[in-house]
Design an enzyme around this catalytic site. Structure first.
Site, short mmCIF file in Angstrom:
data_model
loop_
_atom_site.label_atom_id
_atom_site.label_comp_id
_atom_site.label_asym_id
_atom_site.label_seq_id
_atom_site.Cartn_x
_atom_site.Cartn_y
_atom_site.Cartn_z
N SER A 27 5.60 1.54 -5.04
CA SER A 27 5.02 0.26 -4.61
C SER A 27 5.47 -0.87 -5.52
CB SER A 27 3.50 0.35 -4.61
OG SER A 27 3.05 1.32 -3.68
N TYR A 45 0.21 2.08 8.80
CA TYR A 45 -0.18 1.12 9.84
C TYR A 45 -1.37 1.67 10.62
CZ TYR A 45 0.22 -2.46 13.43
OH TYR A 45 -0.04 -3.51 14.27
N LYS A 91 0.40 11.73 -6.57
CA LYS A 91 0.10 10.54 -7.36
C LYS A 91 -1.17 9.94 -6.78
CE LYS A 91 1.48 5.88 -8.63
NZ LYS A 91 2.32 4.70 -8.32
N TYR A 136 1.66 10.71 -2.07
CA TYR A 136 1.27 9.44 -2.67
C TYR A 136 0.01 8.95 -1.98
CZ TYR A 136 2.02 4.59 -4.38
OH TYR A 136 1.91 3.35 -4.99
#
Length: 303
Positions: A45, A108, A163, A134
């Site tokens: 990110s 989304y 993560k 993630y």
């Protein structure tokens, strides 16, 4: 190569026109590696993967993997809303020498656990690389359930870990406790900086935390001090880490402040940005400078 310890989710550096500056990124990677980090995450990110085209992502990953050249383990973020694109990016990372991929859930639609299971399973079946889940509900709008994570770990040996970018430390603790019942080698990485020390205390593999992109010494020293049994030093570093978390509050796109900190600390050129993130608070530079001034990077202490 084994993933553990401090793995900075590096920012991606642009020139002043908003294009990739590959040479500056190479210099940046070298600076991080020289500070004894344990691995690198490309295109997380903080790396603005969502602002880059697929071809730009491939170019950056190819060139950085070539430059790193096996000096540390490299994880590549392959997040995308289209599964075919995730497959393509995963294959590209594997061909060019990555050691693992970081896969975020599609961000989304809110998907069912069965749909999410199929998504992550498809990626795991598509590659021989270590696959890391993630979980970042702050940006995806959906927190991955412990039952889902446990089932994925149990069914796919190459799903190596997760993560956990979650504000609820209890979720991280539960993942560690529950998934270890079926996979003793499953690795949980904390993400928010203030979770680094408490996560180590309950068995996390390491941390993929934001402040490590511009102040890796603090996280590295905390991690090493803890594992040497120097808990007093680890605690002092934890207090510094807590101060560094202010960087998340300087604007809605937290990587913008992190990138500013990287430039102020190491480079004599202004930070470049990609639209629409080239608009940011007017006082960002001053706030970052004040934050860096508080920290003694060599001693790992707050001034």
């Amino acid at each position: 190569m084994d993933f553990h310890g401090i793995v900075p989710p590096v920012v991606t550096l642009f020139d002043e026109t908003g294009n990739l500056d590959l040479e500056l990124n190479r210099r940046y990677i070298d600076l991080l590696i020289s500070r004894n980090i344990d691995g690198i995450l490309l295109m997380g990110s903080s790396g603005e993967f969502s602002s880059l085209t697929t071809e730009e992502r491939k170019l950056y990953v190819r060139e950085m993997l070539k430059h790193i050249n096996g000096r540390v383990p490299v994880m590549v973020g392959v997040g995308h809303t289209a599964l075919k694109e995730v497959h393509e990016l995963t294959s590209y990372a594997e061909v060019h020498g990555a050691n693992g991929v970081l896969v975020v859930n599609p961000y989304y639609w809110k998907l069912s656990d069965e749909q999410l299971y199929r998504h992550f399973s498809s990626v795991a079946n598509h590659t021989n690389l270590q696959v890391f889940i993630y979980n970042i509900p702050l940006l995806t709008g959906q927190n991955l359930s412990i039952e889902l994570i446990k089932k994925l770990a149990e069914d796919h040996s190459n799903i190596a870990g997760i993560k956990e970018t979650v504000s609820d430390f209890g979720h991280l603790r539960q993942v560690l406790a529950e998934v270890k019942k079926v996979r003793s080698d499953f690795k949980v990485f904390s993400a928010f900086d203030e979770h680094l020390l408490p996560a180590q205390m309950i068995g996390a593999a390491g941390s993929i935390n934001g402040s490590a992109v511009f102040a890796p010494e603090i996280s590295v020293d905390l991690y090493q001090s803890f594992h040497k049994g120097d808990f007093e030093k680890a605690q002092k570093n934890h207090q510094v880490i807590s101060t560094l978390m202010d960087v998340y509050n300087y604007g809605p796109t937290f990587f913008t402040a992190m990138k500013e900190a990287v430039h102020q600390r190491w480079f004599d050129v202004a930070a470049g940005h990609r639209a629409p993130c080239d608009v940011y608070p007017a006082d960002l530079s001053d706030k970052v400078a004040a934050l860096l001034k508080k920290i003694d990077m060599k001693e790992g202490v707050q001034k």
